[in-house]
Design an enzyme around this catalytic site. Structure first.
Site, PDB file in Angstrom:
ATOM      1  N   ASP A 186      67.898  43.656  -0.780  1.00  0.00           N
ATOM      2  CA  ASP A 186      66.699  43.030  -0.248  1.00  0.00           C
ATOM      3  C   ASP A 186      65.801  42.570  -1.396  1.00  0.00           C
ATOM      4  O   ASP A 186      66.284  42.183  -2.453  1.00  0.00           O
ATOM      5  CB  ASP A 186      65.975  44.026   0.669  1.00  0.00           C
ATOM      6  CG  ASP A 186      65.287  43.346   1.846  1.00  0.00           C
ATOM      7  OD1 ASP A 186      64.363  42.546   1.604  1.00  0.00           O
ATOM      8  OD2 ASP A 186      65.677  43.614   2.993  1.00  0.00           O
ATOM      9  N   HIS A 266      59.149  43.308   2.083  1.00  0.00           N
ATOM     10  CA  HIS A 266      60.283  43.194   2.997  1.00  0.00           C
ATOM     11  C   HIS A 266      61.322  44.273   2.731  1.00  0.00           C
ATOM     12  O   HIS A 266      61.789  44.954   3.654  1.00  0.00           O
ATOM     13  CB  HIS A 266      60.884  41.795   2.850  1.00  0.00           C
ATOM     14  CG  HIS A 266      61.935  41.447   3.860  1.00  0.00           C
ATOM     15  ND1 HIS A 266      63.259  41.755   3.677  1.00  0.00           N
ATOM     16  CD2 HIS A 266      61.853  40.796   5.047  1.00  0.00           C
ATOM     17  CE1 HIS A 266      63.960  41.315   4.720  1.00  0.00           C
ATOM     18  NE2 HIS A 266      63.131  40.720   5.563  1.00  0.00           N
ATOM     19  N   SER A 590      65.352  40.910  10.631  1.00  0.00           N
ATOM     20  CA  SER A 590      65.300  41.784   9.449  1.00  0.00           C
ATOM     21  C   SER A 590      64.896  43.189   9.822  1.00  0.00           C
ATOM     22  O   SER A 590      65.249  44.152   9.140  1.00  0.00           O
ATOM     23  CB  SER A 590      64.294  41.236   8.430  1.00  0.00           C
ATOM     24  OG  SER A 590      64.874  40.294   7.579  1.00  0.00           O
TER      25      SER A 590
END
Length: 1008
Positions: A186, A266, A590
Site C-alpha cells: 500500500d 491509506h 480498499s
C-alpha cells in the site's frame, strides 16, 4: 504505440508454465516438432519503463516459501540476477537504468528505456517477454475521517456486525490470527498508530533478509523532518519501501516520506483494518469515537510501501509481492487496482504467490455502479476480488433551516452557529465555471465569506470542494449527491460539512434560492445506525461482468467498505486532509478488501494447510445472501456481490467458512488451463502448451475452471461445465444438488447426489444449462447448492444466452480449397449460412514521414499523417492492414462518416489491422500515422479488403445450410473456393442467420 521490429514476446516463459512432467507424460510423442507462433510486437510503455521477464523459473517455483531467504536460494538468486545483467549488457543498456529486480514470484527486472531499448532487450538470449510498466492506484474513495460524540455502546461495531465476537464465535474460540503474518502492500504505514502497538504478548518477530533494503525503513529525516526513527516490534514486525521505479520515473516530493512511513493514511488504514490490535479507543479532533479492533487482531503485520502520492508502478508493486512471499507472509492485502488485464506483472506474481499458499485479497475497484467495471488485478481467478457494502454505522449530521425544517445526513466535523447560507451556483466568480460544484477557484469570497455553501457532487473531489469553500472564507458546506442511491460519506472536510442525498439537497437549494436572507445551522449528531440500509452494495463498488474473462464471476465476495474506522497518518500531504489525526473512517473497496484479508488470517490459523483456492472457496460457498443493491431495495446480484456477503460463521458449526465441508480447489495447472482460454499470449507456444494441459486432464476453457462460482458468458442454447469438490472434513459427506435455475433456463446436475470420501476425497459433476426462453444477450442469475450431512455449499450461477457460437475467423490456403466453420445454434429456427466474397487485396500506396511529437492528432502532424479516403456501400466486412518490417512504427486510425475516430490499431512495430463488420454506408478515412519513421519519408502499402454483402463470388457454402435447428444444435458448415489468382491474400465472410435474421459473421482469409 508500437515496437520497432517483431520479436517473440511471450508473457511467460514456457518452462515456467509447462504442465507437470509426470502429468503430461504421453501427451506428445517423442521427437514431435512444434511450430512456433508468429512473433508478437511489444506494447509501448506510457510510463517510460518496462518489465522484462526471463525464461528461467522464479525461485518460488522450486524453492519452498520458508526457504527463500536461505543460503541455497540466495545463491540461485544471484545467478538469476546475473542473467538480468547479461540481458542489459547485450541490449546496450546501462545497469543503472534498472530500477528493480524480481526473483521469487517473477524472474526479471524493471528498466527505464525507450521503445528501441525494449526491442533490443526482447531479442536477448533468456528473455521471455518485455511488457510495459503500468500505473495502479489505491482504491479508497477519499480520505474520510469520522467525527461525532462518543458512543460507549458502539464497541467494535464492525467486528460485532461480522459475527466475530460473542459466545462460540471466532474470537471466543481462540481464532484471532495468532501465528499469521499479514502483508499489506500500500502507501506505507504510520508505525506509532495505537492499533500497531506491541503489548508484549506477541510472538517474536521473524528475522528478515536485509541484503538489499531495510526491513524496518523509518527515520529518513534528511528528506522529511517528521520521519521519526522507529524500531519494528512484535506487532508491526517490518516495513519495507518499494518505490524504486516511482522515484526514477515520477520522483518524490518534499511532502512524501522517503521511507516506509505513510503520508496518505491509506496504507495505515488497510493494515489496521485487517490486523490492528483489539479494543483500541479511537479519537478524532479530541472526541472519543468507537472502540475498534482489526479483523485479525492477533496477527502480525508487515507493510510494503509501493504507492507514492501519484500512484504506483506495477514493477514496484510486483517487487513488493515478490519480497512479501520471501518474507513468509501468509496473507496479502492489495487495496490497489487499475486496468483489467489478465496478464500483467502483478497478476503473474500473485499466481506464483497462490501456488505457494499465500491468500490474497484485492479491491474490486471503485468504478461502479456501471457494469463491466471490475479492475485488475482483481479480475483474475487466483486472487479474491472484494466488493464493498454498507454496514449499520452512520456518523450523523444535520442542517436546520430558518423555517424549522431539519434535513439529516452524515457529518464528521463540528457544527456551526446560525449563519447565512448560499447556493454555490450563485456564488461564483465572474468567468469561472461550475461554482455550483465548488470546483477549485470558482467561488467568490465576497459572496461566500461567513456562509454555509451548498455544493453538488461532480467535477472534483468531495474534500477538494470543502477546500474551495475554506479558501473563499465559507463557514460550512452542505454537499449533496447527484442521485439518491449513492453512498453518503464521512470525509474529513476542511470546513463543517453535512452530506446528504440528492432530493433533500435540492429541496434545501430551492428554499435557499427562494429567500432574501436565508440562514441555517449545521449540527453534528454523533453516531447512529442505518440498519434499513445495510448491507447494501455501495454505489461506487465495481460490478461485473468480468472483462475480459466473462466466464469468471467477479467480484468474488463483498464486505463492509463504507465508514470503516481505522488508522490514519497525522502527517498527510498538505491539502489532502486535515493534519494531526491518527484515525479516520474512509470508504472504498480498499476498505472492504482488508476485511476479507483479516478473515483469511483467521481461516489460515484454523486451517493452516488449506490452499489459497480452498480458503477462497470456503468463504464464497458460505457467504450470506442478505445484501441488497445500491437502490437499498432490490436483491444484490452476483455481479454486485459475487457469492454474497462475507460471513465466517461459528468455527464449531458445519457449513461455515471454517467448516465448509466441500471446497472447489484449484492449483497451478488449473490456472494455466484458464490462461489457454483467456490469455494464450502468455505462452511461447500456446498450441503445444494447451494441448499438453488437456492431455493431462486440465480444462482449457474459463467456464470449466474449478471455481466456486459458475459463469457462462455465451450459452448457445445449451452448455455444460464441469466441477470437482474436495472434502476437507474428517467424515464422508453425502449431499444432494439443489438448483435455483436462472429465469428462462433449465439446469440439470449430473450426478445429482454425491458421496465424497473424507479428508482429500473428491467427486466430479457436470452442470448443464439449457435456454428455455430467455432473451439472448441478457444475464440471468441462479444458484447451485449442495445440501447434506449438515452442510450447504452454495455457488452462484450467471448465464448469458447467445444466438450462435461461431468462430470469428477461419483460414485456408490455395487457389482452390475447402474449410469448415463449426457452429452451435442458440435459438430455434432455420439456420442458414451465406457466403460473401472472396475479394483480393487492394493496394493503397502512400508516402509517410515522421510525426515530430508522435501524437495524433496534433498541430504538427504534417507529412507524419496521411489520410486515405474510402467510400463504403453495401459492405459486409471491411479490413485494413499495414505491415512494415524493421525499425518502423506506424499506427492506424479510422475516422467514420461523421469524422470521429471509431477504431485504432497502435500495436507494437508496424503490425496493424482494423476490421469492421457490416459498416454503415458512408465516407470513411483511414489515417496512417508516422510514429517512428526516421528522418527519411518512406513508401508503404496500406492493404484493404471490402467484402460485399452480395453473394455469388468465389466463396461458397457447400454443406450444413440450411438446417432446421433447436437450441444447442451443432452444425459443421462446409466452405469451398476456386479460381483464385496465385500469390494473393483473399478475404470473404460467412453470414450466420437464424429465421432470416443475421446474428453473426465469420471472416474467411485465404492465402492463395
Amino acid at each position: 504505440m508500437a515496437a520497432t521490429g517483431a520479436v517473440a514476446a511471450a508473457i511467460l516463459p514456457l518452462a515456467s508454465l509447462a504442465p507437470t512432467a509426470q502429468a503430461a507424460a504421453g501427451a506428445r510423442a517423442a521427437g514431435d516438432k512444434v511450430a512456433q507462433p508468429a512473433a508478437k510486437p511489444i506494447e509501448k510503455s506510457k510510463t517510460g519503463s518496462y518489465i522484462v521477464l526471463m525464461e528461467a523459473d522464479p525461485l518460488a517455483r522450486s524453492v519452498k516459501q520458508q526457504d527463500l531467504n536461505k543460503a541455497p536460494a540466495n545463491t540461485k538468486r544471484k545467478a538469476l540476477k546475473a542473467t538480468h545483467d547479461r540481458a542489459l549488457k547485450g541490449a546496450r543498456i546501462s545497469t543503472k537504468a534498472r530500477t528493480t529486480d524480481f526473483s521469487n514470484t517473477l524472474n526479471g527486472f524493471a528498466v527505464r528505456t525507450d521503445l528501441k531499448g525494449a526491442e533490443r532487450l526482447a531479442k536477448q538470449a533468456g528473455v521471455a517477454a518485455v511488457m510495459p510498466d503500468e500505473m495502479r492506484q489505491p482504491q479508497a474513495i477519499a480520505a474520510d475521517v469520522a467525527r461525532g460524540k462518543a458512543n460507549p455502546r458502539a464497541l467494535n461495531a464492525l467486528n460485532d456486525y461480522l459475527g466475530l465476537s460473542g459466545k462460540r464465535k471466532a474470537y471466543a474460540s481462540g481464532l484471532k490470527g495468532d501465528g499469521v503474518l499479514v502483508g499489506v502492500i500500500d502507501t506505507g504505514i504510520w508505525p506509532e498508530q495505537p492499533m500497531l502497538a506491541d503489548d508484549g504478548t506477541f510472538p517474536a518477530k521473524p528475522t528478515f533478509d536485509e541484503t538489499e533494503r531495510s526491513s524496518c525503513d523509518f527515520g529518513n529525516t534528511a528528506h522529511k523532518a517528521d520521519d521519526a526513527p522507529f524500531t519494528c516490534n512484535n506487532k508491526l514486525v517490518g516495513a519495507r519501501q518499494f518505490l524504486d521505479t516511482y522515484k526514477a520515473n515520477t520522483g518524490l516530493t518534499a511532502d512524501e516520506f522517503d521511507s516506509a512511513r505513510d503520508e496518505s493514511g491509506h496504507g495505515t488504514h488497510t493494515a489496521t483494518t485487517a490486523a490492528g490490535n483489539a479494543n483500541v479507543q479511537s479519537e478524532i479532533f479530541g472526541v472519543k469515537k468507537d472502540v475498534v479492533s482489526g479483523i485479525a487482531p492477533r496477527a502480525q503485520v508487515i507493510a510494503y510501501k509501493a504507492l507514492g502520492d501519484q500512484g504506483g508502478y506495477t514493477s514496484d508493486l510486483s517487487a513488493a509481492i515478490d519480497q512479501a512471499v520471501a518474507d513468509g507472509v501468509d496473507v496479502i492485502n492489495y487495496s490497489i487496482g487499475g486496468g483489467a488485464r489478465v496478464v500483467s506483472a502483478d497478476t503473474i506474481a500473485f499466481l506464483i504467490a497462490a501456488n505457494v499458499g499465500v491468500f490474497s485479497a484485492v479491491s474490486a475497484g471503485n468504478s461502479g455502479p456501471g457494469p463491466k467495471t471490475v479492475g485488475g488485478p482483481s479480475n483474475v481467478p487466483w486472487v479474491t476480488s472484494v466488493g464493498a457494502t454498507t454496514f449499520p454505522r452512520n456518523y450523523a449530521g444535520s442542517i436546520r433551516l430558518a423555517n424549522g425544517k431539519v434535513f439529516k445526513g452524515t457529518s464528521v466535523t463540528k457544527g456551526t452557529g446560525v449563519v447565512p447560507v448560499i447556493d454555490g451556483a450563485r456564488a461564483g466568480l465572474a468567468g469561472k465555471a461550475n461554482p455550483g460544484f465548488c470546483v477549485e477557484g470558482s467561488l467568490d469570497p465576497a459572496k461566500v465569506k461567513g456562509k454555509i455553501v451548498l455544493c453538488e457532487r461532480g467535477f472534483n473531489g468531495r474534500v477538494a470542494k470543502s477546500s474551495e469553500v475554506l479558501r473563499a472564507g465559507g463557514a460550512g458546506m452542505v454537499l449533496f449527491n447527484a442521485v439518491d442511491v449513492d453512498t453518503m460519506f464521512s470525509d474529513t472536510f476542511f470546513v463543517p460539512t453535512v452530506m446528504m442525498d440528492k432530493t433533500p439537497g435540492e429541496e434545501i437549494r430551492a428554499w435557499v434560492n427562494s429567500q432574501a436572507s436565508p440562514t441555517a445551522q449545521l449540527k453534528n449528531d454523533g453516531i447512529n445506525t442505518l440498519g434499513h440500509y445495510s448491507p447494501t452494495v455501495t454505489y461506487f463498488s465495481s460490478r461485473g461482468e468480468t472483462v475480459p474473462n466473462g466466464d469468471i464471476i467477479k467480484p468474488d465476495i463483498s464486505a463492509p467498505g463504507a465508514q470503516i474506522m481505522a488508522g490514519n497518518t497525522p502527517s498527510p500531504v498538505p491539502g489532502s486532509q486535515p493534519a494531526g489525526q491518527l484515525w479516520q473512517a474512509i470508504a472504498g473497496t480498499s476498505m472492504s478488501s482488508p476485511v476479507v484479508a483479516g478473515m483469511y488470517a483467521l481461516l489460515k490459523q484454523a486451517n493452516p494447510d488449506w490452499s489459497a483456492a480452498a480458503a477462497k472457496s470456503a468463504l464464497m460457498t458460505s457467504a450470506s445472501q442478505v445484501a441488497r443493491s445500491n437502490d437499498r431495495v432490490s436483491p444484490a446480484t452476483p455481479f454486485d456481490t459475487g457469492s454474497g456477503f462475507a460471513d465466517l460463521g461459528r468455527p464449531a458449526n458445519r457449513g461455515t467458512a471454517f467448516q465448509p465441508g466441500l471446497v472447489y480447489d484449484a492449483r497451478f495447472d488449473d490456472y494455466r488451463g484458464f490462461l489457454c482460454a483467456e490469455a494464450p499470449e502468455a505462452y511461447s507456444d500456446p498450441d503445444t502448451m494447451c494441448a499438453d494441459l488437456e492431455a493431462a486432464g486440465y480444462p482449457t476453457t474459463a467456464a470449466n475452471l474449478n471455481y466456486a462460482s459458475i459463469g457462462m458468458e455465451a450459452v448457445p442454447g445449451v452448455q455444460t461445465v464441469k466441477r470437482k469438490v474436495t472434502n476437507v472434513s474428517d467424515s464422508t459427506i453425502r449431499v444432494t444438488a439443489n438448483v435455483q435455475a436462472p429465469s428462462g433456463y433449465s439446469v440439470s446436475v449430473s450426478p445429482s447426489t454425491l458421496a465424497v470420501p473424507p479428508r482429500g476425497g473428491t467427486a466430479s459433476f457436470e452442470v448443464t444449462v439449457r435456454n428455455t426462453g430467455a432473451a439472448v444477450g441478457e444475464w440471468k442469475f441462479g444458484s447451485l447448492t449442495w445440501i447434506g450431512s449438515g452442510y450447504e455449499v452454495r455457488s452462484p450461477i450467471a448465464v448469458k444466452g447467445a444466438a450462435i457460437a461461431a468462430p470469428a475467423s477461419v483460414t485456408g490456403t490455395g487457389t482452390s480449397g475447402t474449410a469448415t466453420v463449426p457452429v452451435t445454434v442458440g435459438q430455434p429456427g432455420q439456420y442458414t449460412a451465406t457466403a460473401h466474397g472472396l475479394v483480393g487485396t487492394t493496394h493503397n500506396n502512400v508516402t509517410i514521414a515522421q510525426d515530430p511529437d508522435q501524437t495524433y492528432p496534433s498541430p504538427d502532424d504534417g507529412a507524419g499523417v496521411v489520410q486515405v479516403p474510402f467510400s463504403l456501400s453495401g459492405v459486409d466486412h471491411a479490413r485494413w492492414k499495414l505491415q512494415v518490417p524493421g525499425d518502423v512504427d506506424l499506427d492506424l486510425y479510422l475516422r467514420g462518416p461523421h469524422g470521429q475516430i471509431i477504431a485504432a490499431s497502435t500495436n507494437g512495430a508496424t503490425d496493424e489491422q482494423i476490421d469492421l463488420d457490416r459498416p454503415a454506408n458512408g465516407n470513411y478515412t483511414m489515417v496512417v500515422h508516422g510514429w517512428a519513421v526516421g528522418s527519411t519519408p518512406m513508401d508503404v502499402d496500406l492493404q484493404s479488403w471490402l467484402v460485399p454483402t452480395t453473394t455469388g463470388g468465389s466463396l461458397s457454402v457447400t454443406s450444413g445450410s440450411p438446417t432446421t435447428a433447436t437450441p444447442g444444435t451443432k452444425v459443421d458448415v462446409g466452405l469451398g473456393w476456386s479460381g483464385l489468382a496465385a500469390g494473393d491474400t483473399y478475404l470473404g465472410t460467412v453470414s450466420h442467420a437464424i429465421g432470416g435474421t443475421r446474428v453473426a459473421s465469420t471472416a474467411v482469409e485465404v492465402t492463395s
